[in-house]
Each structure stands twice: as C-alpha cells, then as structure tokens.
Scaffold this active site. Structure first.
Site, PDB file in Angstrom:
ATOM      1  N   CYS A  56       0.630  -1.204   0.021  1.00 17.47           N
ATOM      2  CA  CYS A  56      -0.032  -0.279   0.006  1.00 17.47           C
ATOM      3  C   CYS A  56       0.873   1.361   0.134  1.00 17.47           C
ATOM      4  O   CYS A  56       0.341   2.474  -0.413  1.00 17.47           O
ATOM      5  CB  CYS A  56      -0.889   0.222   1.025  1.00 17.47           C
ATOM      6  SG  CYS A  56      -2.160  -1.481   1.318  1.00 17.47           S
TER       7      CYS A  56
ATOM      8  N   PHE B 243     -10.445  -4.517   0.529  1.00 22.71           N
ATOM      9  CA  PHE B 243      -9.707  -4.084  -0.942  1.00 22.71           C
ATOM     10  C   PHE B 243     -10.607  -4.072  -2.212  1.00 22.71           C
ATOM     11  O   PHE B 243     -11.583  -4.872  -2.384  1.00 22.71           O
ATOM     12  CB  PHE B 243      -8.739  -5.176  -1.044  1.00 22.71           C
ATOM     13  CG  PHE B 243      -7.319  -4.985  -0.159  1.00 22.71           C
ATOM     14  CD1 PHE B 243      -6.647  -4.088  -0.296  1.00 22.71           C
ATOM     15  CD2 PHE B 243      -7.275  -5.552   1.084  1.00 22.71           C
ATOM     16  CE1 PHE B 243      -5.347  -3.882   0.416  1.00 22.71           C
ATOM     17  CE2 PHE B 243      -6.469  -5.389   1.976  1.00 22.71           C
ATOM     18  CZ  PHE B 243      -5.358  -4.691   1.838  1.00 22.71           C
ATOM     19  N   GLY B 244     -10.262  -3.177  -3.121  1.00 22.99           N
ATOM     20  CA  GLY B 244     -10.873  -3.125  -4.218  1.00 22.99           C
ATOM     21  C   GLY B 244      -9.975  -2.928  -5.445  1.00 22.99           C
ATOM     22  O   GLY B 244      -8.597  -2.714  -5.229  1.00 22.99           O
ATOM     23  N   ASP B 245     -10.199  -2.345  -6.525  1.00 18.99           N
ATOM     24  CA  ASP B 245      -9.421  -2.248  -7.848  1.00 18.99           C
ATOM     25  C   ASP B 245      -9.223  -0.903  -7.965  1.00 18.99           C
ATOM     26  O   ASP B 245     -10.374  -0.112  -8.051  1.00 18.99           O
ATOM     27  CB  ASP B 245      -9.673  -3.177  -8.897  1.00 18.99           C
ATOM     28  CG  ASP B 245      -9.823  -4.578  -8.826  1.00 18.99           C
ATOM     29  OD1 ASP B 245      -9.148  -4.928  -7.748  1.00 18.99           O
ATOM     30  OD2 ASP B 245     -10.345  -5.366  -9.700  1.00 18.99           O
TER      31      ASP B 245
ATOM     32  N   HIS C 256      -2.971   7.512   3.438  1.00 20.10           N
ATOM     33  CA  HIS C 256      -3.647   6.342   2.765  1.00 20.10           C
ATOM     34  C   HIS C 256      -4.675   5.920   3.435  1.00 20.10           C
ATOM     35  O   HIS C 256      -4.610   5.536   4.621  1.00 20.10           O
ATOM     36  CB  HIS C 256      -2.482   5.248   2.519  1.00 20.10           C
ATOM     37  CG  HIS C 256      -3.040   3.889   2.207  1.00 20.10           C
ATOM     38  ND1 HIS C 256      -3.543   3.524   0.953  1.00 20.10           N
ATOM     39  CD2 HIS C 256      -2.855   2.636   3.042  1.00 20.10           C
ATOM     40  CE1 HIS C 256      -3.944   2.424   0.855  1.00 20.10           C
ATOM     41  NE2 HIS C 256      -3.653   1.864   2.226  1.00 20.10           N
TER      42      HIS C 256
ATOM     43  N   ASN D 192      -9.927   0.072   0.037  1.00 21.09           N
ATOM     44  CA  ASN D 192      -8.561   0.151  -0.160  1.00 21.09           C
ATOM     45  C   ASN D 192      -8.147  -0.357  -1.350  1.00 21.09           C
ATOM     46  O   ASN D 192      -8.106  -1.558  -1.441  1.00 21.09           O
ATOM     47  CB  ASN D 192      -7.961  -0.441   1.166  1.00 21.09           C
ATOM     48  CG  ASN D 192      -6.670  -0.509   1.241  1.00 21.09           C
ATOM     49  OD1 ASN D 192      -5.690  -0.204   0.236  1.00 21.09           O
ATOM     50  ND2 ASN D 192      -5.884  -1.031   2.484  1.00 21.09           N
TER      51      ASN D 192
END
Length: 361
Positions: A151, A200-202, A285, A318
């Site tokens: 990340c 999480f994602g793209d 972030h 994220n």
C-alpha cells in the site's frame, strides 16, 4: 537552482462493477460459522466502506460462483497462473483509462520516463512495456517498475519521479499506480483473512510529474521502518494467488509509532522536527477505518483532518498503492489554497512512507 518536481495532474480509473454489497453475502457463506458471520457483519457495518470496484461482476449467492463470469467457483478457485493471466489483460485496460483521464493529448509524445507501481501482479514483458507500446512512447523511454511494496508504493514511485526531475529538469514523468486486488480472493474460513478481503478493491491512478510549476510541488521524502513489526503485514505468493496477512495489531502499532514521532524534536522523523502544526493538509492512505483512526489519534489531529481519506475509503475501499493518489486527487479537485501538506502511507515492513508537499503558485 535545482528544479523542483511538481504533480501537475492526476487521472483516476476504477472498473465498472461495484461489488461491495454483493460480496458481504458471499463472505458470510464462506465463513459458515454463525459467530464468525456476526463478527464479520459487525466489522462490515463499522468499516466506513460503502463501495468497492472490480472488473469481475458479482455473482448470484446461490449459484456456486462468487463472480458472474465464473472465475471464482467454490471448491475450484483459480491457480496463481490463471490469476496472473487475468491480471496481465485487465491491468493494461484500467491503466489506459486512468492515463486517458490525464487529458494530456499530444503531450504524451513528450513523456521521457515511465514509472509503474503494482503489487498485485507480475508479467514479463510487463505493464511498463505494454503501456510504452500502446501510448507510442518510443523505444528510448526510461522505464522503472516498483513491485511488491504494498500500500505504500505510491510514495516511493513519486520519490523516484522527484529525483528524476531534479536531476533532469526537462524530464516529463508518467507514474502509474495500478492494483487489481480482486484477483487474489481466497477460499477460506479464517475470519481475519475474510476481514482483509472486505477492505480491498481495484483502482488505478496516473500522474504527470514535471518541473512545470503547476499543481503540487514535492518538497522532500522520508521513510521510517517501524521496529518489530515485520510480521504484521505480509504479502506472499501462494499456489492460489497471493496470500495477504493483515494483523489486527496494525492500527495499534501505527498509533504507537506516530505517538513516538509526535514526541520527537529532532529533524530525523516523519514530522522533521516541526510538529503537526506545520502541516495544513493530510493526504493519508485510506487503508481502513481503524488505520485512519490510528493516524488521527496518534498524531492528535483535528477530527476533520482526514476527511478526504475517509471519503475515498467510503467510495472505493482500499486500492493498495493507488489509494493515496485518489486522496490527493480529491484534494486537488476541491481547489487548494497556498498550503503545506503531507502524504503518508503504510506498507509491509512495517514501513511508514511520507512526502511533504506544497501548493504551487
């Protein structure tokens, strides 16, 4: 006089399918156990996430497939080779969308350097060469691949661009942060693992960095390795994709480390001995709600200091290395007065990567 690198523009792209709500049902089915499901549902309600995007459309819960194109089927999840083949085809598509949204047109032929950061896939020839070919950058473009830094990778990518522009002021650097986290879903009943999938994602961010004095000026960079934390975030290549371990101790360890940074008066830390009062804008972030809470309380920031980060978390989840660039782009879209800012992200190690910036003009 040494040239100063500026972030002139940021282009963003996400895939078309919002899979967050649909995934919640699949995650509950994967866990099976009623107690685990209740704990998962509670975490999902408190996550601060409403949307996450994937190039894989969500599947019907009772169909036996997690996604509508049958890539993930219960009892027969794909191998790492199959996942990497899919990454190789989809990474280029999403990267080109983000680059197109930079809207630099004929200026593309002037790109001298291409930096690609990604931790969710590998191929050779890689995304850097694919992009150079599709964008018509020519055989002499200088390419750099930053891989598997998790990340926090966006900030080392910016640092590389910063050094290039300082040493070669005529350089025009294209930085691409591309992450397809959805190719790494695992079939598991482990609650901690499933909770990490919830985040999480793209997404992809494309950034133009030059010596042109528009946008955001990059001032300096600082990396800090948080001691005795190497086992808290891990990212390893397994037989069925990459295996993520995200310990529940991460927020507490970040909070502790930042409290120590806050108490430093020397110039060697993240705050460079100036304290938080020297920073007007915080582009942190959006790794998760608890991560943002840890940063806010660890640095004793005002309640609204991380509003841009929380908004990105809500809207996208994220997206690993691309996320902090989404935060910065949101700030830039809103219009920035003269101010000093801080980019901050955390990755495996555990490492805190930071960059100070100022608003140009």
């Amino acid at each position: 006089m040494t040239a100063k690198a500026h972030i002139n523009r940021i282009g963003l792209a996400t895939p078309p399918h919002d899979i967050h709500a649909g995934f919640l049902g699949h995650a509950g089915a994967m866990l099976g156990d009623d107690i685990k499901r209740r704990l998962f549902d509670r975490a999902a309600r408190r996550s601060g996430i409403a949307h996450r995007f994937s190039f894989l459309p969500i599947g019907e819960l009772g169909s036996g497939a997690v996604d509508a194109v049958d890539f993930y089927r219960w009892g027969a999840f794909p191998t790492t080779a199959q996942r990497m083949a899919l990454y190789a085809s989809e990474a280029l598509k999403l990267s080109l969308q983000a680059i197109d949204r930079l809207d630099i047109g004929a200026e593309m032929v002037g790109i001298t350097h291409l930096i690609v950061a990604s931790c969710t896939g590998f191929s050779a020839p890689g995304l850097d060469l694919q992009l150079a070919d599709r964008l018509g950058l020519g055989p002499t473009v200088e390419r750099t691949m930053i891989g598997f830094m998790g990340c926090s990778a966006a900030i080392p990518a910016l640092r590389a661009a910063h050094h290039i522009v300082r040493s070669e002021p005529s350089s025009r650097v294209l930085v691409v942060n591309l992450e397809l986290s959805s190719v790494h879903l695992q079939e598991t009943t482990d609650l901690e693992s499933v909770l990490s999938f919830l985040l999480f994602g793209d997404g992809c961010a494309a950034t133009l960095i030059t010596a042109d004095e528009t946008g955001i000026a990059l001032e300096d960079f600082r990396s800090v390795i948080i001691p005795k934390s190497e086992d808290l975030i891990t990212w390893k290549i397994g037989d069925q994709g990459f295996d993520m371990h995200l310990s529940g101790q991460v927020p507490g360890r970040i909070n502790q480390a930042l409290r120590q940074e806050l108490g430093r008066s020397d110039t060697g830390g993240i705050l460079r001995g100036e304290g938080t009062q020297a920073i007007d804008l915080w582009a942190v972030h959006a790794g998760g709600r608890t991560i943002l809470d840890a940063v806010e309380t660890g640095l004793s920031l005002p309640a609204d200091a991380l509003n841009h980060s929380r908004a990105v978390l809500h809207d996208y989840g994220n997206m690993s290395s691309a996320t902090v660039m989404f935060v910065l782009a949101r700030m830039m879209r809103g219009g920035l007065d003269r101010a000093r800012g801080m980019l901050l992200a955390f990755g495996p190690g555990m490492v805190a990567e930071s960059a100070r910036f100022s608003v140009a003009g």
